[in-house]
Design a protein around this motif. Structure first.
Motif, PDB file in Angstrom:
ATOM      1  N   PRO A 115      11.561  25.881  16.602  1.00  0.00           N
ATOM      2  CA  PRO A 115      12.808  25.464  17.617  1.00  0.00           C
ATOM      3  C   PRO A 115      13.247  23.852  17.165  1.00  0.00           C
ATOM      4  O   PRO A 115      12.233  23.387  16.643  1.00  0.00           O
ATOM      5  CB  PRO A 115      11.618  25.286  18.883  1.00  0.00           C
ATOM      6  CG  PRO A 115      10.640  26.373  18.819  1.00  0.00           C
ATOM      7  CD  PRO A 115      10.623  26.295  17.241  1.00  0.00           C
ATOM      8  N   THR A 121      18.279  24.048  21.511  1.00  0.00           N
ATOM      9  CA  THR A 121      17.516  24.833  20.241  1.00  0.00           C
ATOM     10  C   THR A 121      18.630  25.947  19.978  1.00  0.00           C
ATOM     11  O   THR A 121      19.350  26.273  20.882  1.00  0.00           O
ATOM     12  CB  THR A 121      16.105  25.225  20.188  1.00  0.00           C
ATOM     13  OG1 THR A 121      15.852  25.747  18.857  1.00  0.00           O
ATOM     14  CG2 THR A 121      15.964  26.321  21.186  1.00  0.00           C
ATOM     15  N   ASP A 123      18.948  29.923  18.093  1.00  0.00           N
ATOM     16  CA  ASP A 123      18.181  31.129  17.520  1.00  0.00           C
ATOM     17  C   ASP A 123      18.374  31.500  15.992  1.00  0.00           C
ATOM     18  O   ASP A 123      17.638  32.265  15.468  1.00  0.00           O
ATOM     19  CB  ASP A 123      18.238  32.351  18.617  1.00  0.00           C
ATOM     20  CG  ASP A 123      17.613  32.042  19.978  1.00  0.00           C
ATOM     21  OD1 ASP A 123      16.909  31.312  19.911  1.00  0.00           O
ATOM     22  OD2 ASP A 123      18.275  32.627  20.927  1.00  0.00           O
ATOM     23  N   CYS A 251      22.896  29.277  20.655  1.00  0.00           N
ATOM     24  CA  CYS A 251      22.172  27.824  21.116  1.00  0.00           C
ATOM     25  C   CYS A 251      22.003  27.915  22.563  1.00  0.00           C
ATOM     26  O   CYS A 251      22.941  28.422  23.266  1.00  0.00           O
ATOM     27  CB  CYS A 251      23.120  26.916  20.575  1.00  0.00           C
ATOM     28  SG  CYS A 251      23.238  26.700  18.743  1.00  0.00           S
ATOM     29  N   HIS A 252      21.128  27.107  23.107  1.00  0.00           N
ATOM     30  CA  HIS A 252      20.827  26.984  24.512  1.00  0.00           C
ATOM     31  C   HIS A 252      19.795  25.829  24.744  1.00  0.00           C
ATOM     32  O   HIS A 252      19.197  25.401  24.006  1.00  0.00           O
ATOM     33  CB  HIS A 252      20.278  28.383  24.944  1.00  0.00           C
ATOM     34  CG  HIS A 252      18.974  28.791  24.320  1.00  0.00           C
ATOM     35  ND1 HIS A 252      17.666  28.297  24.531  1.00  0.00           N
ATOM     36  CD2 HIS A 252      18.983  29.679  23.151  1.00  0.00           C
ATOM     37  CE1 HIS A 252      16.751  28.869  23.310  1.00  0.00           C
ATOM     38  NE2 HIS A 252      17.521  29.672  22.792  1.00  0.00           N
ATOM     39  N   TYR A 253      19.754  25.451  25.981  1.00  0.00           N
ATOM     40  CA  TYR A 253      18.818  24.609  26.288  1.00  0.00           C
ATOM     41  C   TYR A 253      17.514  25.087  26.394  1.00  0.00           C
ATOM     42  O   TYR A 253      17.166  26.361  26.555  1.00  0.00           O
ATOM     43  CB  TYR A 253      19.046  23.903  27.775  1.00  0.00           C
ATOM     44  CG  TYR A 253      20.298  22.997  27.692  1.00  0.00           C
ATOM     45  CD1 TYR A 253      20.108  21.482  27.362  1.00  0.00           C
ATOM     46  CD2 TYR A 253      21.651  23.329  27.776  1.00  0.00           C
ATOM     47  CE1 TYR A 253      21.164  20.640  27.579  1.00  0.00           C
ATOM     48  CE2 TYR A 253      22.698  22.461  27.961  1.00  0.00           C
ATOM     49  CZ  TYR A 253      22.344  21.000  27.499  1.00  0.00           C
ATOM     50  OH  TYR A 253      23.438  20.126  27.453  1.00  0.00           O
ATOM     51  N   LYS A 254      16.424  24.478  26.072  1.00  0.00           N
ATOM     52  CA  LYS A 254      14.889  24.887  26.267  1.00  0.00           C
ATOM     53  C   LYS A 254      14.414  24.949  27.613  1.00  0.00           C
ATOM     54  O   LYS A 254      14.930  24.366  28.569  1.00  0.00           O
ATOM     55  CB  LYS A 254      13.989  23.722  25.442  1.00  0.00           C
ATOM     56  CG  LYS A 254      14.274  23.755  23.867  1.00  0.00           C
ATOM     57  CD  LYS A 254      13.447  22.896  23.308  1.00  0.00           C
ATOM     58  CE  LYS A 254      13.415  22.544  21.845  1.00  0.00           C
ATOM     59  NZ  LYS A 254      12.779  21.549  21.060  1.00  0.00           N
ATOM     60  N   LYS A 255      13.783  25.924  27.865  1.00  0.00           N
ATOM     61  CA  LYS A 255      13.304  26.243  29.057  1.00  0.00           C
ATOM     62  C   LYS A 255      12.082  25.394  29.641  1.00  0.00           C
ATOM     63  O   LYS A 255      11.445  24.737  28.860  1.00  0.00           O
ATOM     64  CB  LYS A 255      12.570  27.542  29.267  1.00  0.00           C
ATOM     65  CG  LYS A 255      13.641  28.899  29.052  1.00  0.00           C
ATOM     66  CD  LYS A 255      13.105  30.025  29.251  1.00  0.00           C
ATOM     67  CE  LYS A 255      14.115  30.995  28.920  1.00  0.00           C
ATOM     68  NZ  LYS A 255      15.048  31.559  29.787  1.00  0.00           N
TER      69      LYS A 255
END
Length: 255
Positions: A115, A121, A123, A251-255
């Motif tokens: 990450p 982050t 993938d 791409c996305h925000y971390k949980k």
């Protein structure tokens, strides 16, 4: 007395007759003589006047001009001309470097097993590239920024400054009365045209199928107001628009 005059008249003989022509000639000669005397008198007076003026001028004190002082003379130094630089585009420095070298092959996307640092982050990652946080939330006023680059790039200057990085920005939709909008756009998010980016809908400055992948992409990865902004400035990725959209969709925000 009368007898004496008679004797003299007889001795002199008869008096010559005087005609009109003789009188006219005598009169003309007398007028010419009179004019000559007048002209001679005027000329003599002019010469005498000139002599008097000349003598008077020669005895005037130095620095006097007809009774008034001569104007003072000062030596003035002419200032050197000031060179002015024109303030237009022709005076701006020119970039004479050659265009950046674009590789013949794209840098492929591979699965990301580590990450990214920070709140966002992805993938997928360009093969061999690494991510680092360049602006923290405190520095960015609550927002964070990351950069992806090739650590093995030996000559980044050939790409002209920052054109060898891929930037990921944290941003958010803001409603200023006309609907939620994202920075750099004045139209509400719901009204902006969208294109597919993986499983998301994206707003982008480029169009799918374009060979130029150096564009900006915004994705909304969840139901919140958070937005991920991606700016590809990397010539050395040699990406087209479809590759950039595929990366952005991972791409996305971390949980």
């Amino acid at each position: 007395m009368t007898e004496l005059k008679q004797l003299l008249d007889e001795a002199a003989g008869p008096e010559p007759a005087v005609i009109d022509a003789d009188v006219t000639a005598d009169l003309a000669r007398g007028q010419r003589a009179l004019r000559r005397r007048r002209l001679t008198g005027v000329a003599s007076g002019a010469v005498a006047t000139a002599l008097v003026v000349g003598v008077a001028w020669s005895v005037l004190p130095t620095g006097m001009n007809n009774g008034a002082p001569d104007p003072a003379t000062h030596t003035t130094k002419t200032p050197a001309p000031v060179k002015t630089t024109p303030k237009d585009f022709r005076s701006l420095p020119r970039d004479t470097r050659k265009p950046p070298v674009i590789p013949a092959q794209q840098v492929p996307l591979v699965a990301n097993t580590t990450p990214f640092p920070g709140v966002i982050t992805c993938d997928l990652i360009p093969q061999g590239w690494v991510a680092r946080v360049t602006v923290t939330a405190a520095q960015g006023g609550g927002w964070e920024q990351q950069e992806l680059s090739d650590p093995s790039l030996t000559n980044p200057k050939q790409y002209h400054g920052a054109t060898f990085t891929l930037v990921i920005r944290q941003t958010e939709l803001i409603d200023e009365g006309e609907g939620p909008t994202v920075d750099k756009y004045s139209t509400p998010w719901t009204k902006l045209p969208k294109v597919p980016a993986g499983k998301y809908q994206a707003v982008t400055s480029g169009v799918p199928g374009s060979p130029n992948g150096r564009q900006e992409v915004y994705i909304k990865p969840d139901k919140s107001t958070r937005i991920v902004g991606i700016s590809n400035k990397a010539y050395n990725l040699a990406w087209d628009m479809d590759t950039l959209l595929r990366f952005a969709g991972s791409c996305h925000y971390k949980k």
